[in-house]
Scaffold this motif. Structure first.
Motif, PDB file in Angstrom:
ATOM      1  N   THR A  75      31.134  44.625   5.745  1.00  0.00           N
ATOM      2  CA  THR A  75      30.887  44.978   4.340  1.00  0.00           C
ATOM      3  C   THR A  75      31.600  46.256   3.914  1.00  0.00           C
ATOM      4  OG1 THR A  75      28.832  46.098   4.954  1.00  0.00           O
ATOM      5  CG2 THR A  75      28.666  43.791   4.255  1.00  0.00           C
ATOM      6  N   TYR A 106      28.124  31.520   6.146  1.00  0.00           N
ATOM      7  CA  TYR A 106      28.365  32.089   4.822  1.00  0.00           C
ATOM      8  C   TYR A 106      27.642  31.316   3.727  1.00  0.00           C
ATOM      9  CZ  TYR A 106      31.613  35.557   6.543  1.00  0.00           C
ATOM     10  OH  TYR A 106      32.153  36.636   7.179  1.00  0.00           O
ATOM     11  N   LEU A 109      24.314  33.033   3.331  1.00  0.00           N
ATOM     12  CA  LEU A 109      24.279  34.445   2.952  1.00  0.00           C
ATOM     13  C   LEU A 109      24.278  34.548   1.435  1.00  0.00           C
ATOM     14  CD1 LEU A 109      26.904  35.932   5.435  1.00  0.00           C
ATOM     15  CD2 LEU A 109      24.420  36.139   5.560  1.00  0.00           C
ATOM     16  N   SER A 110      23.290  35.202   0.912  1.00  0.00           N
ATOM     17  CA  SER A 110      23.195  35.278  -0.547  1.00  0.00           C
ATOM     18  C   SER A 110      23.731  36.588  -1.107  1.00  0.00           C
ATOM     19  CB  SER A 110      21.735  35.099  -0.978  1.00  0.00           C
ATOM     20  OG  SER A 110      20.939  36.111  -0.403  1.00  0.00           O
ATOM     21  N   GLU A 111      24.040  37.529  -0.240  1.00  0.00           N
ATOM     22  CA  GLU A 111      24.485  38.821  -0.727  1.00  0.00           C
ATOM     23  C   GLU A 111      25.857  38.731  -1.388  1.00  0.00           C
ATOM     24  OE1 GLU A 111      23.831  38.599   2.773  1.00  0.00           O
ATOM     25  OE2 GLU A 111      21.721  39.065   2.540  1.00  0.00           O
ATOM     26  N   ALA A 112      26.020  39.456  -2.463  1.00  0.00           N
ATOM     27  CA  ALA A 112      27.284  39.466  -3.198  1.00  0.00           C
ATOM     28  C   ALA A 112      28.435  39.998  -2.346  1.00  0.00           C
ATOM     29  CB  ALA A 112      27.144  40.297  -4.473  1.00  0.00           C
ATOM     30  N   GLU A 113      28.129  40.804  -1.331  1.00  0.00           N
ATOM     31  CA  GLU A 113      29.212  41.374  -0.519  1.00  0.00           C
ATOM     32  C   GLU A 113      29.933  40.330   0.333  1.00  0.00           C
ATOM     33  OE1 GLU A 113      25.500  42.726   2.063  1.00  0.00           O
ATOM     34  OE2 GLU A 113      26.244  43.620   0.250  1.00  0.00           O
ATOM     35  N   HIS A 114      29.428  39.112   0.384  1.00  0.00           N
ATOM     36  CA  HIS A 114      30.084  38.044   1.148  1.00  0.00           C
ATOM     37  C   HIS A 114      30.687  36.973   0.240  1.00  0.00           C
ATOM     38  CE1 HIS A 114      28.615  39.847   4.790  1.00  0.00           C
ATOM     39  NE2 HIS A 114      27.388  39.815   4.320  1.00  0.00           N
ATOM     40  N   ASP A 115      30.747  37.249  -1.060  1.00  0.00           N
ATOM     41  CA  ASP A 115      31.264  36.270  -2.016  1.00  0.00           C
ATOM     42  C   ASP A 115      32.718  35.885  -1.759  1.00  0.00           C
ATOM     43  OD1 ASP A 115      28.884  35.963  -3.329  1.00  0.00           O
ATOM     44  OD2 ASP A 115      29.425  37.216  -5.050  1.00  0.00           O
TER      45      ASP A 115
END
Length: 175
Positions: A75, A106, A109-115
């Motif tokens: 990240t 992926y 993963l819901s975090e925006a940092e993995h978009d």
């Protein structure tokens, strides 16, 4: 368990579909179908997984990593650099060979940092990256002629026992 492992099935099909010397992007994973010496003369004291963000290994094919395991998951790497990295790695590829290890990771993963990586998989599977899927292998356990749907099972069971395998072929000229 009466059929060859799906990774070995994939290795046979990849060997028939992909010409020697072709450039293949792979994701560092223990589930990637073996090729070259890893398939023909395995030495289990060697590390055949192409770990590292910029690893290239030449054998039967020229394998280039797309390191979604460490580099793209980090990240602290800015999104713009992640996009450029993916573009640079794909620019080298005639094919992409992967299993479902990181697609599944992926996807959950819901975090925006993995978009960025989630978008990469969406774009790859939709054909927007200039590659088309030419091989998809998936198997389910069978017992006494009955197929067992293990999709709801804990991910590591399906991942290590019978991962899905994907091969994509470039459909647009390299940029």
């Amino acid at each position: 368990y009466t059929r060859p492992d799906i990774r070995l099935q994939a290795s046979t099909l990849v060997g028939a579909m992909v010409p020697p010397g072709a450039s293949i992007v792979v994701e560092p994973s223990h589930n990637i179908p073996p090729t070259g010496r890893y398939l023909r003369e395995p030495d289990f004291y060697k590390d055949y997984v192409a770990w590292g963000a910029h690893m290239t290994r030449a054998d039967q094919y020229v394998l280039h990593t797309l390191d979604v395991y460490r580099y793209l998951y980090d990240t602290t790497v800015p999104d713009g650099e992640k996009r450029k990295y993916i573009e640079r790695r794909l620019a080298r590829a005639d094919y992409i060979l992967m299993d479902d290890t990181f697609v599944e990771l992926y996807d959950h993963l819901s975090e925006a940092e993995h978009d960025v990586v989630s978008d990469y998989y969406d774009d790859l599977f939709s054909g927007r990256l200039g590659f088309e899927m030419v091989l998809h292998l998936k198997t389910s356990p069978r017992l006494f002629g009955f197929s067992i749907n293990d999709e709801p099972a804990e991910f590591t069971f399906t991942l290590f026992d019978h991962p899905e395998i994907f091969l994509f072929k470039r459909t647009q000229p390299r940029s």
